[in-house]
Every structure is written in C-alpha cells, then in structure tokens.
Design a protein around this motif. Structure first.
Motif, PDB file in Angstrom:
ATOM      1  N   PRO A   1     -12.444  54.741  71.511  1.00 37.70           N
ATOM      2  CA  PRO A   1     -11.668  55.912  71.955  1.00 37.70           C
ATOM      3  C   PRO A   1     -10.500  56.247  71.044  1.00 37.70           C
ATOM      4  CG  PRO A   1     -11.081  53.991  73.259  1.00 37.70           C
ATOM      5  CD  PRO A   1     -12.202  53.559  72.355  1.00 37.70           C
ATOM      6  N   LYS A   2     -10.095  55.330  70.174  1.00 40.55           N
ATOM      7  CA  LYS A   2      -8.923  55.548  69.326  1.00 40.55           C
ATOM      8  C   LYS A   2      -9.277  55.699  67.859  1.00 40.55           C
ATOM      9  CE  LYS A   2      -4.346  53.657  68.289  1.00 40.55           C
ATOM     10  NZ  LYS A   2      -3.368  52.573  68.556  1.00 40.55           N
ATOM     11  N   PHE A   3     -10.224  54.927  67.376  1.00 39.52           N
ATOM     12  CA  PHE A   3     -10.590  54.964  65.959  1.00 39.52           C
ATOM     13  C   PHE A   3     -11.970  55.609  65.824  1.00 39.52           C
ATOM     14  CE2 PHE A   3      -7.988  51.151  66.712  1.00 39.52           C
ATOM     15  CZ  PHE A   3      -6.891  51.473  65.937  1.00 39.52           C
ATOM     16  N   PRO A   4     -12.054  56.833  65.310  1.00 42.73           N
ATOM     17  CA  PRO A   4     -13.348  57.531  65.272  1.00 42.73           C
ATOM     18  C   PRO A   4     -14.360  56.900  64.333  1.00 42.73           C
ATOM     19  CG  PRO A   4     -11.672  58.779  64.096  1.00 42.73           C
ATOM     20  CD  PRO A   4     -10.959  57.662  64.778  1.00 42.73           C
ATOM     21  N   GLU A   5     -13.916  56.022  63.453  1.00 41.27           N
ATOM     22  CA  GLU A   5     -14.871  55.390  62.535  1.00 41.27           C
ATOM     23  C   GLU A   5     -15.469  54.113  63.102  1.00 41.27           C
ATOM     24  OE1 GLU A   5     -10.792  53.729  61.434  1.00 41.27           O
ATOM     25  OE2 GLU A   5     -11.676  55.639  62.052  1.00 41.27           O
ATOM     26  N   LEU A   6     -15.007  53.657  64.257  1.00 39.64           N
ATOM     27  CA  LEU A   6     -15.484  52.406  64.841  1.00 39.64           C
ATOM     28  C   LEU A   6     -16.468  52.680  65.966  1.00 39.64           C
ATOM     29  CD1 LEU A   6     -12.285  50.151  65.067  1.00 39.64           C
ATOM     30  CD2 LEU A   6     -13.991  50.267  63.251  1.00 39.64           C
ATOM     31  N   SER A   7     -17.527  51.896  66.012  1.00 43.63           N
ATOM     32  CA  SER A   7     -18.503  51.929  67.102  1.00 43.63           C
ATOM     33  C   SER A   7     -18.890  50.497  67.431  1.00 43.63           C
ATOM     34  CB  SER A   7     -19.740  52.746  66.713  1.00 43.63           C
ATOM     35  OG  SER A   7     -20.338  52.202  65.540  1.00 43.63           O
ATOM     36  N   VAL A   8     -19.441  50.310  68.628  1.00 40.89           N
ATOM     37  CA  VAL A   8     -19.799  48.975  69.087  1.00 40.89           C
ATOM     38  C   VAL A   8     -21.240  48.985  69.576  1.00 40.89           C
ATOM     39  CG1 VAL A   8     -18.956  49.374  71.438  1.00 40.89           C
ATOM     40  CG2 VAL A   8     -19.061  47.040  70.545  1.00 40.89           C
ATOM     41  N   ALA A   9     -21.920  47.875  69.374  1.00 44.62           N
ATOM     42  CA  ALA A   9     -23.305  47.718  69.819  1.00 44.62           C
ATOM     43  C   ALA A   9     -23.486  46.316  70.377  1.00 44.62           C
ATOM     44  CB  ALA A   9     -24.283  47.964  68.664  1.00 44.62           C
ATOM     45  N   SER A  10     -24.267  46.225  71.449  1.00 44.90           N
ATOM     46  CA  SER A  10     -24.591  44.925  72.044  1.00 44.90           C
ATOM     47  C   SER A  10     -26.032  44.561  71.706  1.00 44.90           C
ATOM     48  CB  SER A  10     -24.383  44.966  73.558  1.00 44.90           C
ATOM     49  OG  SER A  10     -25.189  45.970  74.149  1.00 44.90           O
ATOM     50  N   TYR A  11     -26.275  43.254  71.589  1.00 45.81           N
ATOM     51  CA  TYR A  11     -27.580  42.758  71.149  1.00 45.81           C
ATOM     52  C   TYR A  11     -28.076  41.680  72.108  1.00 45.81           C
ATOM     53  CZ  TYR A  11     -26.333  45.001  66.718  1.00 45.81           C
ATOM     54  OH  TYR A  11     -25.965  45.906  65.754  1.00 45.81           O
ATOM     55  N   ASN A  12     -29.400  41.594  72.211  1.00 46.62           N
ATOM     56  CA  ASN A  12     -29.992  40.560  73.058  1.00 46.62           C
ATOM     57  C   ASN A  12     -30.265  39.308  72.241  1.00 46.62           C
ATOM     58  OD1 ASN A  12     -32.146  41.316  71.507  1.00 46.62           O
ATOM     59  ND2 ASN A  12     -33.449  41.980  73.212  1.00 46.62           N
TER      60      ASN A  12
ATOM     61  N   ASP B   1     -26.831  33.437  72.259  1.00 46.46           N
ATOM     62  CA  ASP B   1     -27.895  34.268  72.837  1.00 46.46           C
ATOM     63  C   ASP B   1     -27.582  35.753  72.707  1.00 46.46           C
ATOM     64  OD1 ASP B   1     -29.250  32.011  73.448  1.00 46.46           O
ATOM     65  OD2 ASP B   1     -28.755  31.990  75.581  1.00 46.46           O
ATOM     66  N   GLY B   2     -26.368  36.123  72.943  1.00 45.25           N
ATOM     67  CA  GLY B   2     -25.993  37.525  72.843  1.00 45.25           C
ATOM     68  C   GLY B   2     -24.799  37.707  71.926  1.00 45.25           C
ATOM     69  N   ILE B   3     -24.760  38.829  71.252  1.00 43.62           N
ATOM     70  CA  ILE B   3     -23.620  39.148  70.394  1.00 43.62           C
ATOM     71  C   ILE B   3     -23.237  40.608  70.615  1.00 43.62           C
ATOM     72  CG2 ILE B   3     -24.241  37.451  68.630  1.00 43.62           C
ATOM     73  CD1 ILE B   3     -25.163  39.800  66.890  1.00 43.62           C
TER      74      ILE B   3
ATOM     75  N   GLN C   1     -22.838  33.667  75.758  1.00 44.26           N
ATOM     76  CA  GLN C   1     -23.823  32.636  76.085  1.00 44.26           C
ATOM     77  C   GLN C   1     -25.081  33.216  76.698  1.00 44.26           C
ATOM     78  OE1 GLN C   1     -21.711  29.916  78.606  1.00 44.26           O
ATOM     79  NE2 GLN C   1     -20.579  28.987  76.926  1.00 44.26           N
ATOM     80  N   SER C   2     -25.089  34.512  76.946  1.00 45.30           N
ATOM     81  CA  SER C   2     -26.259  35.174  77.515  1.00 45.30           C
ATOM     82  C   SER C   2     -26.452  36.516  76.837  1.00 45.30           C
ATOM     83  CB  SER C   2     -26.063  35.349  79.029  1.00 45.30           C
ATOM     84  OG  SER C   2     -27.172  36.008  79.596  1.00 45.30           O
ATOM     85  N   ASP C   3     -27.642  37.083  76.965  1.00 43.02           N
ATOM     86  CA  ASP C   3     -27.914  38.394  76.380  1.00 43.02           C
ATOM     87  C   ASP C   3     -26.922  39.418  76.919  1.00 43.02           C
ATOM     88  OD1 ASP C   3     -30.097  36.698  76.120  1.00 43.02           O
ATOM     89  OD2 ASP C   3     -31.499  38.359  75.923  1.00 43.02           O
ATOM     90  N   VAL C   4     -26.357  40.237  76.019  1.00 44.36           N
ATOM     91  CA  VAL C   4     -25.435  41.295  76.417  1.00 44.36           C
ATOM     92  C   VAL C   4     -26.252  42.570  76.604  1.00 44.36           C
ATOM     93  CG1 VAL C   4     -23.339  42.545  75.839  1.00 44.36           C
ATOM     94  CG2 VAL C   4     -23.607  40.183  75.096  1.00 44.36           C
ATOM     95  N   LEU C   5     -26.260  43.089  77.837  1.00 44.53           N
ATOM     96  CA  LEU C   5     -27.095  44.241  78.174  1.00 44.53           C
ATOM     97  C   LEU C   5     -26.320  45.549  78.205  1.00 44.53           C
ATOM     98  CD1 LEU C   5     -29.178  42.633  81.063  1.00 44.53           C
ATOM     99  CD2 LEU C   5     -29.702  42.710  78.626  1.00 44.53           C
ATOM    100  N   SER C   6     -25.014  45.491  78.398  1.00 43.05           N
ATOM    101  CA  SER C   6     -24.199  46.710  78.440  1.00 43.05           C
ATOM    102  C   SER C   6     -22.855  46.420  77.791  1.00 43.05           C
ATOM    103  CB  SER C   6     -24.007  47.193  79.880  1.00 43.05           C
ATOM    104  OG  SER C   6     -23.440  46.163  80.671  1.00 43.05           O
TER     105      SER C   6
ATOM    106  N   THR D   1     -23.698  40.928  80.990  1.00 40.65           N
ATOM    107  CA  THR D   1     -24.713  40.020  80.456  1.00 40.65           C
ATOM    108  C   THR D   1     -25.916  39.898  81.392  1.00 40.65           C
ATOM    109  OG1 THR D   1     -23.696  38.077  81.480  1.00 40.65           O
ATOM    110  CG2 THR D   1     -22.901  38.714  79.295  1.00 40.65           C
ATOM    111  N   TYR D   2     -26.940  39.273  80.871  1.00 41.31           N
ATOM    112  CA  TYR D   2     -28.164  39.036  81.643  1.00 41.31           C
ATOM    113  C   TYR D   2     -27.924  38.037  82.772  1.00 41.31           C
ATOM    114  CZ  TYR D   2     -33.097  38.082  82.583  1.00 41.31           C
ATOM    115  OH  TYR D   2     -34.324  37.946  83.192  1.00 41.31           O
ATOM    116  N   SER D   3     -26.978  37.131  82.588  1.00 45.45           N
ATOM    117  CA  SER D   3     -26.681  36.137  83.619  1.00 45.45           C
ATOM    118  C   SER D   3     -25.823  36.697  84.741  1.00 45.45           C
ATOM    119  CB  SER D   3     -25.973  34.934  82.994  1.00 45.45           C
ATOM    120  OG  SER D   3     -24.712  35.315  82.465  1.00 45.45           O
ATOM    121  N   GLY D   4     -25.256  37.883  84.561  1.00 50.02           N
ATOM    122  CA  GLY D   4     -24.411  38.478  85.575  1.00 50.02           C
ATOM    123  C   GLY D   4     -22.926  38.376  85.275  1.00 50.02           C
ATOM    124  N   GLN D   5     -22.552  37.681  84.212  1.00 46.32           N
ATOM    125  CA  GLN D   5     -21.145  37.559  83.869  1.00 46.32           C
ATOM    126  C   GLN D   5     -20.621  38.841  83.218  1.00 46.32           C
ATOM    127  OE1 GLN D   5     -21.001  33.797  81.554  1.00 46.32           O
ATOM    128  NE2 GLN D   5     -19.336  33.229  82.933  1.00 46.32           N
TER     129      GLN D   5
END
Length: 660
Positions: free
Chosen positions: A292-303, A313-315, A334-339, A354-358
C-alpha cells in the motif's frame, strides 16, 4: 585490521619520515658550517716562539754570534776556561752554535782571532777557518690539522654580574637557550629512535595480521551473520542499479522518441517477471498482493516444495520491480501459505494464512521467521485459511480470516494469541453437515460488518459479524446466491469510485469455467423467507478453470480474470460483453492462480503462476476511464437487468444502482 590502527600506523610513519629529514638537514648544516670556517695555519712568529722556548734567549741566536766549533771539541785541545770574547755576545763551550749566516768574511776573521787567542799559552798550531754555508729560510706547510673545537667550562656563566649593561644575558635566558638547544639536538634524536622502534613493532603487527587466511578462517568469516548481512544489502543495491531500464544515452535534442512503440497504450504488455530458483522451484503461487505504500513492491505466497525436505514448507516473498533476480525479503512458515496480504495501515507488516490454520505476522524489519503467530488450538482456525482481509480505519481495524470449516475470526494486529471474535457459519439446508466450507471472502467498500463468502459447493452466502436490525450475527439462512456448478475460486466487489455507485455489484469465478456478475440484495431489507438469487450475467468465454477475477480499481467497466490455460483476459463491459477486450497468453504450459491490481492507478497487474513465477503486466491507456464510462456502465447494467440475459433469468424488479 581496523581502520583506526591503519590510520595510527600511517601517522607514525609520516612523523618518522619528517624527523629523518630534519636530522639530515642538521647534518648538512653542520658540514657546511665546518667547511666555511678557515683553519688557522702556523706563522713564522709561532715558529720563533717555539724555538726560543726550546733553545734559549735570542742573544745566543743573534746574527752577530760567530758560528764556530769550540776548541775543546777538537782533539788535542785542553779544556780551558775561555775569557770573555770581545763583542756584544759571549760564546759558551757547551752552547749550541747558531746556523744563521751573517756574512762569510766576518765569520772568517772571527775564526782567526779565536784561534790565535786560544793557542797563545798552549800550542802553536795553525788554525784553519771552517767553511760555513749560507742558509736560507724556507717556510712550508707539510700538512694541516683541522682545528678541534674545544668545549671549555666558564664559571662566569653561573656567576654573572647583574650590574652589567642591559644587553647581558640572564640565567633564565641562558637556561632556556640550553633547553632549546637540547630539544633541537637530543630530543629529536630520541623521538626518532622511539618512532623507529614503534615502526618496527607496527610492521611486525601488520605482518602478523595481514596473512593468508586458512580455509577454516575463510569459512568462519563467510558464515558470520555480519558478513552475510553486508553482502545481502550491498548486492541488492548493485542489482537495483543494474536492473534500471532508463536509457542513459537518450538524445533529448532530436525531439524524437527512441525505442517507442506506436501500439503502446492500446495493448497489454509484460513489464517483468519474478522467479528465483532457490525459493520458487517446484512451488506454486497461492496468493498475491501489492504494497500500500511502495508501488514497486509486491508480495506472493508459495506452497510446499515436495522435492526439498529440508526447506520450509511455505514461504512468502516480497519482490521489488527494481530487483528481478531475487526477492527483497523472504519469510518462512512451517506450513503451506495459502493467503497473504499487506497491512494497509502498517507498510512493514505482512499477514499470511496457512494450511494448518495458523495466522502468521512477518515484519520486513525482522528476520525470516514470523514475529507473531496464532496458536494451534480450537480457539482459532484448525483448517486451511484460504481468505483474509483487513477492514476498518487507521485507528480501529481488524484482520478477518476464514477457513474451510466455516470459521470466521477477527484478530487484533498486535495480539494474535486468541481471536477477538469468532463466528461459525452453518447452513441448515446442508444434508450431511451444517458447516460451510469457505474458499473466498470479500467486504463491500465502506462496510465492516456484512460480508459475502464463496464456498466449495458453488454457492455464495451473505453473513454478518454482529447482530443488526432484522438480521442476526452469522450466516444469512434465507438468501442463497446460486449460479456456479463448482467451487467458487474468487469473489470481488465493485470499488466505490466515480459519480455512480456500483458497490452492490460483485464478480465471482469458478472451476465451472465461468465468470458471473451479481447484484447483492439490500442489507436494509433482509429476507424473511428462503430466496434464491441468480447472477445478472455470465461470461462463458473461458475454456479452463477460472481461478481469480478482480474489478479494476479506477475504470468502472473493466475487470480482469486468469484461468488454468495461462491466459489473462481483460474485459471492458462498455465495449463488449461477449469476448474480452484483450486476451493475453501469459504462460501456455502453466495455470495462473491469482490476480491483483496495483493500488495507485491500476495500470499494472500482478499474476501468480502455478510454476512459481510472478508476472507484472501493464494495460496502458485502458486503465484511464473517460467521463462517460459511468453512464455507459449504467446503461449496460440496465440492459442486463431488463430480462433474461445470456441465458440467465433475473428479477426485472431490481433497480439500477444509482448515485448515492
């Protein structure tokens, strides 16, 4: 070796060189002074004085004294006392005869008279005069001794009379002069010797410190956290500069664009793509978001990467458009990051489900691990969290999360130990279980209590966080939005922009290969009986699963969608509703899972691929709406609501969204 020690060494070396030059200058001055001082040579007066001190007074050596051999020295001559001879001087028997000549004739006459007087009473023997050679004076310097400087002690220096003239030197001045002379002669030499010793010691220390490192020492240095942080930050700066696409040799005097494209602005073009083999190999992108502050930055989650057992497991990777080869930040789970989502109120905070619910919270100012996380307990989520959204204002906001077991939780950002609120969504119409498996969630603009969820069964439900007039907290049991024949993968409400309010319109996509346009029922008039709500339009152009759909943040009639065939479809409802305005094949061999527009002006979109690659696309002038776009959109929606449209039966009694 530290920079401080090096500076100290260089300073001492410079001072040592300065003292050496001063000593050489003093030696040169001494030699010049000695060469300029004349050496006094012995004169004739000095020689005569020396001879007088050895041979006797001058009367024996005067020119009038005859140079004769005494008679007593002759053989056969008795020793007699000689009477005083006439003349100015008297010749003694034991005296030495002068060799100084005073004339040959005078010496001969004197010899005859002496002989006659000496032999009157003894023997009548003829006396023959001796030949006396004429001698000349020769003065020659055989060698010259340098005059030795003699240091004498003068007591008057210490017992000076103060009654003398004003020009006399006082004891204090003499002492000061002696001290200065000592300082100029002795002290520099001592300081020079001391500095030479220190220089030798420093050279030894340098040699000891500057040496070839062993393999163990190199390994320990390379593994040091300080060294790794330095290399990480420095290499990022260098790579950002190298990735700058600015044309440094552009000529602004020609007035012509260099490298321009006539079709630019009329089509979608790829800006860049992010992928790092170390982090992205064998992983899929599960969610994306813009900073929301730096227009050149974006984020992505991985399984999970099934081929790498030792990796997390997730990054979550934060990418910079000026740093393409590697992510700006990498966070572990420690678990897949889904969102994943950036906090709109704190630019450094990143939330992940995460997939574990955390629920995990990372800080870009910290390391790889999360700074806060929810416990694995029944108080929170125990099933995969596929959707989350931040609602509220700068001073009062909450993180809303949902999981596939129908649980919706509200969290405070600074306290993830337990949820502030929990809401279990159940529906009585389900046959086997009452819970609703939530796959996606969204809040309308300016709404913090009512929200809509998409489910695995394909239905969309409206729910309330709190009790409100005519409705209770939880799932609305009466209104069911039916239209999809498969799990709903994406849900997005129209942004509240422009002169006309279309915020009651929302889009959904599903694995049934369709994108559907819905109009939500008014919250002011809740239903009291079961009603089925159908979409007002269905977009059936896709030929694969449609994984995500998003309204454009600035243009009222534009939205984008991504599908399993790797296509990015850009729709403009004011132009055409049957086919997309632009359809771009991003990755022919891999699906596109997620889509997100940038928060600034909507010119760019990030697309997450199933192969782990993140794409950035620019839609050009299509992101700039005309003034008539809102009126055209209003007419188009009126046509949809007018009756049966595109095979979908809708309620014609619904009114068009008007400007509020």
């Amino acid at each position: 070796m530290s920079a401080k020690l090096r500076d100290e060494i260089e300073a001492k070396r410079a001072k040592l060189q300065e003292l050496r030059q001063a000593r050489l200058a003093r030696q040169k001055q001494d030699s010049e002074r000695r060469a300029a001082t004349p050496v006094k040579s012995p004169t004739q007066t000095d020689v005569n004085a020396l001879l007088n001190s050895i041979l006797g007074p001058d009367d024996l050596l005067s020119p009038r004294s005859p140079d004769l051999t005494p008679a007593s020295s002759m053989p056969g001559t008795p020793s007699l006392g000689y009477p005083d001879l006439p003349g100015p001087s008297t010749l003694r028997v034991s005296g030495r005869v002068s060799r100084i000549s005073s004339g040959g004739s005078e010496r001969a006459q004197l010899g005859v008279s002496l002989a006659q007087s000496a032999t009157e009473n003894v023997v009548d023997r003829p006396m023959t005069p001796r030949f006396i050679p004429d001698l000349i004076d020769v003065q020659q310097e055989l060698f010259e001794f340098p005059q030795r400087e003699r240091v004498t002690y003068n007591k008057e220096i210490q017992t000076a009379d103060f009654g003398v003239d004003a020009g006399a030197v006082s004891d204090d001045e003499t002492l000061d002069h002696a001290i200065r002379e000592r300082e100029t002669t002795v002290e520099p030499d001592r300081a020079l010797e001391k500095l030479e010793e220190e220089s030798v010691l420093l050279d030894r220390e340098i040699e000891q410190e500057i040496h070839e490192l062993t393999e163990d020492e190199k390994t320990s240095i390379f593994a040091a956290p300080e060294f790794l942080d330095f290399v990480e930050q420095s290499s990022k700066i260098v790579q950002r500069a190298l990735n700058d696409n600015y044309d440094y040799i552009r000529d602004y005097t020609t007035g012509a664009e260099t490298g321009g494209d006539d079709s630019e602005g009329k089509r979608v073009k790829r800006v860049c793509s992010f992928w790092d083999e170390r982090y992205c190999k064998n992983r899929s992108i599960t969610d994306v978001d813009w900073s929301p502050k730096f227009p050149e930055l974006s984020v992505a989650s991985y399984n999970k990467n099934a081929a790498a057992v030792n990796e997390p497991d997730g990054i979550v990777a934060v990418w910079n458009m000026h740093l393409l080869e590697r992510p700006e930040f990498v966070f572990h789970s420690q678990s897949d990051v889904l969102s994943v989502t950036f906090s709109p109120f704190h630019a450094n905070l990143v939330f992940g489900g995460t997939y574990s619910g955390q629920i995990l919270l990372w800080d870009t100012r910290s390391k790889h691990l999360p700074v806060l996380k929810t416990p694995l307990s029944a108080a929170g989520h125990t099933h995969p969290v596929y959707a989350m959204q931040m609602v509220g204002t700068q001073n009062a906001h909450n993180l809303i999360t949902s999981s596939t077991d129908g649980m919706v939780c509200s969290w405070l950002v600074d306290m993830l130990a337990q949820p502030q609120e929990t809401l279990e969504l159940v529906h009585a119409g389900h046959n086997k279980t009452g819970e609703v498996a939530i796959t996606t969630l969204d809040f309308p603009d300016n709404e913090t209590t009512a929200f809509w969820v998409g489910t695995e069964e394909g239905n969309i439900y409206q729910a309330n966080r709190y009790d409100r007039a005519g409705a209770k907290a939880g799932l609305n049991q009466y209104d069911v939005y039916k239209g999809h024949s498969g799990p709903v993968m994406g849900l997005n409400f129209h942004p509240l922009i422009g002169p006309v309010d279309f915020s009651d319109l929302f889009l959904t996509c599903s694995v049934d290969w369709t994108v559907k346009l819905w109009r939500s029922k008014s919250l002011a008039k809740p239903s009291t009986t079961a009603q089925t709500v159908t979409p007002i339009y269905s977009f059936d152009e896709a030929d694969d699963y449609v994984y995500d759909v998003k309204w454009h943040p600035a243009h009222p009639a534009v939205f984008g969608s991504v599908d399993g065939s790797g296509k990015f479809d850009l729709w403009n409802l004011n132009v055409d509703t049957e086919v997309p305005a632009v359809s771009t094949t991003v990755s022919a061999d891999h699906a596109l899972n997620k889509l997100q527009w940038d928060r600034k002006d909507g010119r760019r979109a990030i697309l997450g691929g199933s192969e782990g690659r993140l794409y950035v696309y620019d839609i050009g002038d299509m992101a700039i709406p005309r003034e008539t776009e809102w009126n055209d959109m209003q007419k188009m929606i009126a046509g949809f609501v007018g009756g049966q449209t595109n095979g979908v039966e809708v309620d014609s009694a619904r009114v068009l969204a008007n400007g509020r």
